[in-house]
Design a protein around this motif. Structure first.
Motif, PDB file in Angstrom:
ATOM      1  N   ASN A 155     -33.289 -59.869  -8.159  1.00 50.27           N
ATOM      2  CA  ASN A 155     -34.429 -60.783  -8.171  1.00 50.27           C
ATOM      3  C   ASN A 155     -35.383 -60.361  -9.288  1.00 50.27           C
ATOM      4  O   ASN A 155     -35.092 -59.419 -10.032  1.00 50.27           O
ATOM      5  N   GLU A 156     -36.513 -61.044  -9.398  1.00 48.54           N
ATOM      6  CA  GLU A 156     -37.431 -60.775 -10.509  1.00 48.54           C
ATOM      7  C   GLU A 156     -38.085 -59.400 -10.421  1.00 48.54           C
ATOM      8  O   GLU A 156     -38.641 -58.907 -11.411  1.00 48.54           O
ATOM      9  N   ASN A 157     -37.989 -58.753  -9.250  1.00 52.27           N
ATOM     10  CA  ASN A 157     -38.575 -57.421  -9.076  1.00 52.27           C
ATOM     11  C   ASN A 157     -37.570 -56.295  -9.259  1.00 52.27           C
ATOM     12  O   ASN A 157     -37.916 -55.129  -9.106  1.00 52.27           O
ATOM     13  N   GLY A 158     -36.330 -56.643  -9.546  1.00 57.27           N
ATOM     14  CA  GLY A 158     -35.318 -55.626  -9.804  1.00 57.27           C
ATOM     15  C   GLY A 158     -34.526 -55.186  -8.598  1.00 57.27           C
ATOM     16  O   GLY A 158     -33.694 -54.278  -8.697  1.00 57.27           O
ATOM     17  N   LYS A 159     -34.740 -55.817  -7.449  1.00 60.60           N
ATOM     18  CA  LYS A 159     -33.949 -55.485  -6.262  1.00 60.60           C
ATOM     19  C   LYS A 159     -32.535 -56.027  -6.445  1.00 60.60           C
ATOM     20  O   LYS A 159     -32.352 -57.143  -6.933  1.00 60.60           O
ATOM     21  N   VAL A 160     -31.551 -55.222  -6.062  1.00 61.13           N
ATOM     22  CA  VAL A 160     -30.149 -55.577  -6.276  1.00 61.13           C
ATOM     23  C   VAL A 160     -29.534 -56.107  -4.977  1.00 61.13           C
ATOM     24  O   VAL A 160     -29.711 -55.510  -3.914  1.00 61.13           O
ATOM     25  N   PHE A 161     -28.798 -57.210  -5.092  1.00 61.90           N
ATOM     26  CA  PHE A 161     -28.184 -57.856  -3.933  1.00 61.90           C
ATOM     27  C   PHE A 161     -26.658 -57.893  -4.077  1.00 61.90           C
ATOM     28  O   PHE A 161     -26.117 -57.787  -5.178  1.00 61.90           O
ATOM     29  N   GLY A 162     -25.988 -58.061  -2.953  1.00 64.97           N
ATOM     30  CA  GLY A 162     -24.533 -58.042  -2.914  1.00 64.97           C
ATOM     31  C   GLY A 162     -23.877 -59.206  -3.632  1.00 64.97           C
ATOM     32  O   GLY A 162     -24.498 -60.232  -3.910  1.00 64.97           O
ATOM     33  N   VAL A 163     -22.590 -59.025  -3.910  1.00 70.83           N
ATOM     34  CA  VAL A 163     -21.801 -60.032  -4.623  1.00 70.83           C
ATOM     35  C   VAL A 163     -20.472 -60.242  -3.899  1.00 70.83           C
ATOM     36  O   VAL A 163     -20.110 -59.486  -2.999  1.00 70.83           O
ATOM     37  N   VAL A 164     -19.742 -61.263  -4.326  1.00 69.34           N
ATOM     38  CA  VAL A 164     -18.427 -61.557  -3.741  1.00 69.34           C
ATOM     39  C   VAL A 164     -17.327 -61.082  -4.684  1.00 69.34           C
ATOM     40  O   VAL A 164     -17.592 -60.666  -5.807  1.00 69.34           O
ATOM     41  N   ASN A 165     -16.083 -61.166  -4.196  1.00 69.55           N
ATOM     42  CA  ASN A 165     -14.901 -60.780  -4.985  1.00 69.55           C
ATOM     43  C   ASN A 165     -14.981 -59.345  -5.498  1.00 69.55           C
ATOM     44  O   ASN A 165     -14.532 -59.050  -6.614  1.00 69.55           O
ATOM     45  N   ILE A 166     -15.550 -58.464  -4.703  1.00 69.76           N
ATOM     46  CA  ILE A 166     -15.731 -57.085  -5.160  1.00 69.76           C
ATOM     47  C   ILE A 166     -14.393 -56.368  -5.321  1.00 69.76           C
ATOM     48  O   ILE A 166     -14.223 -55.535  -6.215  1.00 69.76           O
ATOM     49  N   LYS A 167     -13.418 -56.681  -4.477  1.00 66.65           N
ATOM     50  CA  LYS A 167     -12.101 -56.045  -4.588  1.00 66.65           C
ATOM     51  C   LYS A 167     -11.456 -56.366  -5.928  1.00 66.65           C
ATOM     52  O   LYS A 167     -10.946 -55.470  -6.618  1.00 66.65           O
ATOM     53  N   GLU A 168     -11.479 -57.646  -6.288  1.00 65.12           N
ATOM     54  CA  GLU A 168     -10.888 -58.055  -7.566  1.00 65.12           C
ATOM     55  C   GLU A 168     -11.631 -57.433  -8.744  1.00 65.12           C
ATOM     56  O   GLU A 168     -11.025 -57.097  -9.769  1.00 65.12           O
ATOM     57  N   LYS A 169     -12.938 -57.251  -8.613  1.00 64.44           N
ATOM     58  CA  LYS A 169     -13.720 -56.657  -9.698  1.00 64.44           C
ATOM     59  C   LYS A 169     -13.373 -55.185  -9.890  1.00 64.44           C
ATOM     60  O   LYS A 169     -13.370 -54.678 -11.021  1.00 64.44           O
ATOM     61  N   ILE A 170     -13.078 -54.499  -8.798  1.00 63.71           N
ATOM     62  CA  ILE A 170     -12.630 -53.105  -8.906  1.00 63.71           C
ATOM     63  C   ILE A 170     -11.261 -53.057  -9.588  1.00 63.71           C
ATOM     64  O   ILE A 170     -11.008 -52.201 -10.452  1.00 63.71           O
ATOM     65  N   GLN A 171     -10.391 -53.985  -9.235  1.00 58.29           N
ATOM     66  CA  GLN A 171      -9.065 -54.040  -9.853  1.00 58.29           C
ATOM     67  C   GLN A 171      -9.179 -54.270 -11.361  1.00 58.29           C
ATOM     68  O   GLN A 171      -8.454 -53.653 -12.152  1.00 58.29           O
ATOM     69  N   ILE A 172     -10.076 -55.162 -11.748  1.00 56.81           N
ATOM     70  CA  ILE A 172     -10.271 -55.460 -13.171  1.00 56.81           C
ATOM     71  C   ILE A 172     -10.826 -54.242 -13.895  1.00 56.81           C
ATOM     72  O   ILE A 172     -10.393 -53.909 -15.016  1.00 56.81           O
ATOM     73  N   THR A 173     -11.782 -53.558 -13.283  1.00 58.74           N
ATOM     74  CA  THR A 173     -12.382 -52.364 -13.893  1.00 58.74           C
ATOM     75  C   THR A 173     -11.324 -51.306 -14.145  1.00 58.74           C
ATOM     76  O   THR A 173     -11.284 -50.688 -15.223  1.00 58.74           O
ATOM     77  N   GLU A 174     -10.452 -51.090 -13.160  1.00 60.30           N
ATOM     78  CA  GLU A 174      -9.391 -50.093 -13.345  1.00 60.30           C
ATOM     79  C   GLU A 174      -8.396 -50.560 -14.400  1.00 60.30           C
ATOM     80  O   GLU A 174      -7.930 -49.757 -15.219  1.00 60.30           O
ATOM     81  N   LYS A 175      -8.093 -51.842 -14.383  1.00 58.27           N
ATOM     82  CA  LYS A 175      -7.088 -52.390 -15.296  1.00 58.27           C
ATOM     83  C   LYS A 175      -7.486 -52.209 -16.754  1.00 58.27           C
ATOM     84  O   LYS A 175      -6.657 -51.893 -17.601  1.00 58.27           O
ATOM     85  N   ILE A 176      -8.767 -52.381 -17.043  1.00 52.03           N
ATOM     86  CA  ILE A 176      -9.223 -52.268 -18.428  1.00 52.03           C
ATOM     87  C   ILE A 176      -9.502 -50.813 -18.813  1.00 52.03           C
ATOM     88  O   ILE A 176      -9.708 -50.493 -19.982  1.00 52.03           O
ATOM     89  N   GLY A 177      -9.524 -49.924 -17.816  1.00 57.15           N
ATOM     90  CA  GLY A 177      -9.695 -48.508 -18.103  1.00 57.15           C
ATOM     91  C   GLY A 177     -11.130 -48.028 -18.158  1.00 57.15           C
ATOM     92  O   GLY A 177     -11.417 -46.980 -18.743  1.00 57.15           O
ATOM     93  N   ILE A 178     -12.054 -48.766 -17.533  1.00 61.78           N
ATOM     94  CA  ILE A 178     -13.452 -48.318 -17.479  1.00 61.78           C
ATOM     95  C   ILE A 178     -13.568 -47.292 -16.349  1.00 61.78           C
ATOM     96  O   ILE A 178     -13.205 -47.584 -15.208  1.00 61.78           O
ATOM     97  N   PRO A 179     -14.066 -46.072 -16.638  1.00 59.52           N
ATOM     98  CA  PRO A 179     -14.052 -44.999 -15.634  1.00 59.52           C
ATOM     99  C   PRO A 179     -15.131 -45.100 -14.556  1.00 59.52           C
ATOM    100  O   PRO A 179     -14.987 -44.535 -13.481  1.00 59.52           O
ATOM    101  N   PHE A 180     -16.232 -45.809 -14.848  1.00 62.18           N
ATOM    102  CA  PHE A 180     -17.351 -45.866 -13.905  1.00 62.18           C
ATOM    103  C   PHE A 180     -17.701 -47.316 -13.570  1.00 62.18           C
ATOM    104  O   PHE A 180     -17.553 -48.218 -14.398  1.00 62.18           O
TER     105      PHE A 180
END
Length: 301
Positions: A232-257
């Motif tokens: 939001n405009e104050n910098g609070k972070v909220f949840g997202v969807v498709n988190i499993k697929e996003k982890i798969q993509i992160t590993e696939k491209i080789g990003i360590p963090f």
């Protein structure tokens, strides 16, 4: 309201829940579910009209009149709530989630936004058949889910909440506004990134804020980090969807963090047990936490 009226109300709701359960379990379809509710409503209305007619003509009072009125009102409200299910009759049979190349909003920042491509398919015979079809079309499929009544019911409920303004419908425009408000300015790179075709949702909010802070010189980053999270405009972070697929993509491209919202932390812990992805994942609830985390990671290089 006396005890008998309360009992009638409870029985009416239990009647509804029974057929809702049958629908959710794919034992009946949405049309049969709605027809049952409609026929029940008609029977109750006819009974109520007959009792009112007898009362007006013969002046005979029926104790059951009030109970039937209560049951009629409850079934009517529930029927109205379920009517939008008709609009999902032509829903796709399967949803497929596929690899989407992570991108830096600004080159050299090391902050990668993680998105997921989604495909809707009709008349898919099975998950395997859908995956094979998309693979032939050179789509890197990560997961396929079968659209069942439970899936459709969840979509319908979320749509009703949006109509009632009880659930916000996030958009790239809202993301742009929140990022610009937090940064105190709106640069051209932000408009360009969010102006790309096929951009939906607001899961890039955190990555864009971090990118903007790096550009403004608030901190530096020398390592690739995948980031997902709404803000939001104050910098609070909220949840997202498709988190499993996003982890798969992160590993696939080789990003360590990878940095994720704290709201997704419990879900991600379960996903990591399944995937055992070679990605170190951190969760944050505010932009400041993400900034400090990135500083710490860079110091450990």
């Amino acid at each position: 309201m006396n005890k008998s009226s309360i009992v009638i109300g409870i029985l009416s709701i239990l009647f509804y829940l029974l057929f809702l359960f049958l629908y959710i379990q794919d034992i009946i379809d949405e049309f049969l579910f709605l027809i049952i509710l409609l026929m029940s409503l008609i029977i109750l209305l006819v009974s109520l009209i007959i009792m009112l007619f007898i009362y007006v003509v013969f002046r005979k009072k029926y104790v059951a009149k009030k109970k039937i009125a209560i049951a009629t009102l409850i079934i009517f409200v529930l029927f109205c709530y379920e009517v939008p299910l008709i609009g999902y009759y032509t829903s796709p049979t399967h949803l497929a989630y596929a690899y989407s190349k992570p991108t830096e909003a600004l080159k050299g920042t090391g902050i990668y936004s993680i998105g997921v491509d989604q495909f809707s398919l009709n008349n898919g015979k099975s998950k395997q058949a859908v995956e094979e079809l998309l693979t032939k079309q050179h789509v890197d499929v990560l997961s396929v889910i079968e659209v069942n009544n439970k899936t459709i019911y969840g979509i319908k409920n979320r749509q009703i909440l949006k109509w009632l303004h009880l659930l916000k419908e996030h958009s790239p425009e809202e993301t742009r506004e929140n990022v610009a408000l937090y940064l105190g300015r709106e640069d051209e790179w932000l408009k360009t990134f969010l102006g790309r075709p096929n951009i939906e949702g607001d899961s890039s909010g955190l990555s864009l804020v971090l990118t903007g802070l790096i550009k403004q010189g608030d901190f530096q980053n020398q390592i690739p980090i995948a980031v997902t999270g709404s803000i939001n405009e104050n910098g609070k972070v909220f949840g997202v969807v498709n988190i499993k697929e996003k982890i798969q993509i992160t590993e696939k491209i080789g990003i360590p963090f990878m940095i994720i919202p704290s709201e997704n932390a419990e879900e991600v812990a379960e996903i990591q047990k399944e995937l055992k992805a070679n990605v170190e994942i951190f969760d944050v609830s505010h932009v400041d936490e993400a900034v400090q985390l990135i500083r710490d990671l860079n110091e450990k290089r």
